[in-house]
Scaffold this active site. Structure first.
Site, PDB file in Angstrom:
ATOM      1  N   ASP A  25     106.590  71.131  33.503  1.00  0.00           N
ATOM      2  CA  ASP A  25     107.741  71.367  32.701  1.00  0.00           C
ATOM      3  C   ASP A  25     107.333  71.314  31.237  1.00  0.00           C
ATOM      4  OD1 ASP A  25     106.815  68.696  32.732  1.00  0.00           O
ATOM      5  OD2 ASP A  25     108.612  67.728  33.426  1.00  0.00           O
ATOM      6  N   HIS A  73     118.327  59.296  37.560  1.00  0.00           N
ATOM      7  CA  HIS A  73     117.134  59.642  38.169  1.00  0.00           C
ATOM      8  C   HIS A  73     116.169  58.345  38.694  1.00  0.00           C
ATOM      9  CE1 HIS A  73     112.827  61.138  38.803  1.00  0.00           C
ATOM     10  NE2 HIS A  73     113.425  62.360  38.977  1.00  0.00           N
TER      11      HIS A  73
END
Length: 636
Positions: free
Chosen positions: A372, A396
Site C-alpha cells: 500500500d 479493523h
C-alpha cells in the site's frame, strides 16, 4: 441539480461504545489541560433510526463528531466546491446552532435558528477560510419538550468533475464471516450501493465465503453486482491487484475501492469517499481511517507518512495516536482540526482512481507489507496524491494483540521496505535505511529472537538477487517462511494447561510508564549498552540451568530489547495472551547470524546504486496489467 456530499447518520448497532463517534450529548470540562467528561447522557434509546435521533427536553446534543461533522478544510483544499448547504430536518421545538472551527480547533458560532413543528432549515455556508484546517457542525437544543432530528444533509449544486462509479475489491483469506457481514452492510445501504458498479470478492482461502452461512441470501440480494473470484493465495497485493485488473475492464467504473476482509464497514464512509473523489480537482487516492474493531471508539491513525531517511512508515503525530473518542471527542481535540496531509493510506480502505492505475500500474508483487505504501508513493510521484479523509473510516482488527515482526511476516517487513526504498528513496544509498535495518537485527539477536533474524537474512539475500525474485516467489515465499519456523523452538507457543511453564526466578515487574514513554537507554548510554550486550552474548555461554528452564518471566509489554538481553533465557507471554514463548540464548547461532547480518548489510550498501537502477528499470514490468494477468493465469 443538488448533490449530497454527506449525510448525517447514526449507528444501528446496539453498541454504546459507538455513540461518541456519531453524537455528543455530554458536558465536558478541562483539568490540567486535558478534556474530562463530566456527564453520562448518551443512551441508545435516543437513536431512532439510521438518520433520526431524539433530543431529550432540556438537553443539548452536538453533531460535532467524527462521523457527522463536515471536514471543511479537506473539501476546500482538494476540491473546487466553495458553497455547501446544510439542511437540518426536525420536528418539535428546538434551537439549531451551527459552528465552525479553525486549524487550531478554536470554535466559532456561524448561525442560530429556532424551529417549531416539522421544519427543514437550510444554512448556506462558504468554504473559503479553512486552508489550515477546520470542521463545520451543528448542535441541537430541545426546549421544554422532546425534539427529533429527522435527518440532515450537506449538499452542493456544483457538478462533480467525474461521474463514474467505483468497483469494490475485497481480498480475503479464511475470513468468510467478516466478508458476509460486509456484503450484508452493503446490501442494506442503497445510498452507498448506488455508487458501486461491481463488488469483486477475491477469495484466496480454504474456508470459502461462498460456503458461509448467509452468503446465498446476500448474494441473491446483490445479484450481478457481486462477483466472487477464486485464486491461489497471492497475499494482499495479489488479491488487490486482481481487483484492480478486473476493474480496469469495467467502463462504468472510474475508481476501485480496496477493502480488507476483517473489517466492519460504515457504508456512509464508502459513499463519502467516492463522492469526494468525484469532486477532487485532480484525481486523488481517498483513504479511510482505521478504528479498532475490538475497541471501537479508538482511532489508530489520522494521516500516515514515510520518513525519508530511515525510510520507515509512521503516523503523523505518532505520539498522539491512538486517539480515544470516548475520552476526548472531536470538539475537545484541537489537533484533529488541523488538515493533515498523508503520504499513503493503508489498504484496509483506500479508493484509487483508474487513471492512476493506468499510468503507474497495479500493486507491487509484494504478497503483504509495504504494497500500500509503495503504491501510494509511486502514484504520488506521478501526480496522484493520497488524501486520508476524516469522516471516512471503518473498524479493523488492530495490531494490539499481534506482533508480526517476529513471525513469518518478518520476511516481508524487511524485504519490501528495502525494495520500496530502492524504488523511491532519494537519499544516497538509502540514507539511514540500512543502518536502521541492521539495528533491527541487533535488537532481535539481543532478545534471542533468532527466527525473525533468519527470515530477514533470507529477505536481504533475495533483494540482492535482483527484482525478478518478487514475481518468482510470490506464491512460495510465505509457505517457505512458515516452514522455517520449525527450526526455531522459540516459535512454539506453549498453551498446554497440563504443563504450565514457570521460570526459575519469577516474573519481572517494572514501573508503569505513560503511553509512548520508555525507560530505554539513549545517547552514550545506548551505545555503551549495545556494545556491552553484543560482546557479552558473543563471549559468554548461557548457564545450563537457564537452558533447562527459563531464567525469568516477562509480560509481553515489558519484554523490551533493553531488558531481555540481561538474562540467558526468558519466558514471554505471546502477543494475544494465549500462551508463552521461551527464548534461550544460543551463542553459536548468535555469532553466525550477527556475522551474516553485518555482511549482508554491507553488500547491500555497496551494491545500492546498481540494485536501485535494476529495480527501477524492472518496476514497469513488475506492476503491469499484462504481468499480473499472466500470474493469475498461472495460478488458475
Amino acid at each position: 441539480m443538488t448533490h449530497v456530499l454527506q449525510n448525517v447518520v447514526f449507528p444501528l448497532d446496539r453498541d454504546p461504545d459507538l455513540l461518541p463517534l456519531y453524537a455528543d450529548p455530554e458536558t465536558w470540562s478541562v483539568i490540567d489541560e486535558e478534556p474530562v467528561r463530566v456527564s453520562n447522557r448518551a443512551h441508545l434509546g435516543n437513536i431512532l433510526g439510521r438518520h433520526r435521533a431524539r433530543i431529550v427536553s432540556g438537553r443539548r446534543v452536538s453533531l460535532g463528531t467524527y462521523f457527522n461533522a463536515f471536514p471543511a478544510s479537506y473539501w476546500q483544499h482538494w476540491t473546487g466546491v466553495r458553497q455547501v448547504r446544510l439542511t437540518v430536518h426536525t420536528s418539535g421545538p428546538a434551537t439549531i446552532l451551527v459552528y465552525r472551527s479553525n486549524g487550531q480547533g478554536v470554535r466559532q458560532r456561524i448561525d442560530t435558528r429556532e424551529v417549531t413543528g416539522e421544519a427543514s432549515t437550510p444554512f448556506d455556508l462558504s468554504l473559503n477560510e479553512y486552508s489550515d484546517g477546520g470542521w463545520i457542525w451543528f448542535d441541537l437544543v430541545a426546549d421544554e419538550k422532546h425534539a427529533t432530528l429527522e435527518g440532515a444533509q450537506w449538499t452542493t449544486d456544483q457538478e462533480p468533475v467525474r461521474h463514474g462509479k467505483a468497483s469494490l475489491g475485497i481480498t480475503t483469506y479464511n475470513k468468510p464471516d467478516y466478508c458476509v457481514d460486509t456484503l450484508k452492510a452493503l446490501a442494506d445501504s442503497p445510498d452507498a450501493l448506488e455508487f458501486v458498479d461491481r463488488v469483486f470478492l477475491v477469495d484466496q482461502g480454504t474456508q470459502l465465503v461462498a460456503e458461509q452461512d448467509g452468503y446465498a441470501e446476500v448474494a441473491a440480494r446483490l445479484g450481478e453486482t457481486l462477483q466472487v473470484i477464486r485464486q491461489g493465495n497471492l497475499g494482499g497485493s495479489g488479491g488487490f491487484a486482481r481487483s484492480m485488473h478486473e476493474t480496469l475492464q469495467r467502463p462504468e467504473s472510474d475508481f476501485v475501492q480496496l477493502l480488507d476482509d476483517d473489517v466492519r464497514l460504515e457504508p456512509e464512509s464508502l459513499r463519502r469517499s467516492i463522492v469526494f473523489a468525484r469532486y477532487a480537482t485532480t484525481p486523488v487516492l481517498v483513504g479511510g481511517h482505521m478504528f479498532d474493531l475490538l475497541d471501537r471508539p479508538k482511532l489508530h491513525g489520522w494521516a500516515e507518512v514515510v520518513d525519508e531517511h530511515p525510510f520507515m512508515w509512521r503516523n503523523l503525530y505518532q505520539e498522539k495516536m491512538p486517539h480515544d473518542f470516548g475520552a476526548a471527542n472531536l470538539r475537545q481535540s484541537p489537533l484533529l482540526h488541523a488538515r493533515m496531509d498523508a503520504d499513503y493510506n493503508g489498504w484496509w480502505m483506500c479508493l484509487i482512481p483508474l487513471d492512476a492505475i493506468r499510468e503507474v500500474g497495479l500493486s507491487l508483487p509484494a504478497f503483504i507489507k509495504w504494497d500500500d505504501a509503495e503504491f501510494c508513493l509511486r502514484a504520488g510521484e506521478a501526480g496522484f496524491p493520497t488524501v486520508s479523509l476524516p469522516g471516512v473510516a471503518l473498524w479493523h482488527v488492530s495490531w494490539v494483540n499481534k506482533d508480526d515482526t517476529i513471525d513469518w511476516q518478518a520476511y516481508f517487513h524487511a524485504r519490501n521496505r528495502i525494495v520500496a526504498g530502492l524504488l523511491h528513496s532519494s537519499a544516497p544509498r538509502g540514507g539511514r535505511l540500512l543502518k536502521h535495518s541492521l539495528r533491527v537485527d541487533l535488537k532481535h539477536l539481543m532478545m534471542m529472537q533468532y527466527y525473525p533474524v533468519a527470515l530477514r537474512a533470507r529477505a536481504l539475500q533475495d533483494v540482492l538477487s535482483g527484482p525478478a525474485h518478487m514475481r518468482q516467489n510470490l506464491a512460495s515465499a510465505m509457505p517457505e517462511a512458515r516452514e522455517l519456523a520449525g527450526h526455531f523452538p522459540e516459535t512454539i507457543v506453549h498453551r498446554d494447561p497440563n504443563r504450565v511453564l514457570h521460570s526459575r526466578k519469577g516474573r519481572q515487574v517494572f514501573k508503569r510508564m505513560k503511553q509512548h514513554d520508555f525507560d530505554s537507554p539513549t545517547g552514550l548510554r545506548l551505545r555503551s549498552f549495545t556494545m556491552r550486550t553484543l560482546l557479552a552474548h558473543w563471549l559468554r555461554s548461557p548457564d545450563p540451568a537457564n537452558v533447562a528452564q527459563p531464567e525469568v518471566e516477562f509480560g509481553k509489554g515489558d519484554a523490551h530489547w533493553w531488558r531481555v538481553p540481561r538474562f540467558d533465557s526468558v519466558l514471554v507471554s505471546s502477543a494475544d495472551g494465549s500462551g508463552k514463548n521461551v527464548y534461550t540464548r544460543d551463542r553459536a547461532q548468535y555469532r553466525r547470524m550477527l556475522t551474516e547480518s553485518v555482511r549482508l548489510h554491507r553488500r547491500l550498501r555497496r551494491n545500492w546504486p546498481r540494485l536501485q537502477a535494476e529495480y527501477r528499470a524492472a518496476l514497469p514490468q513488475l506492476v503491469s496489467d499484462d504481468s499480473w494477468r499472466r500470474i493469475f493465469e498461472e495460478q488458475a
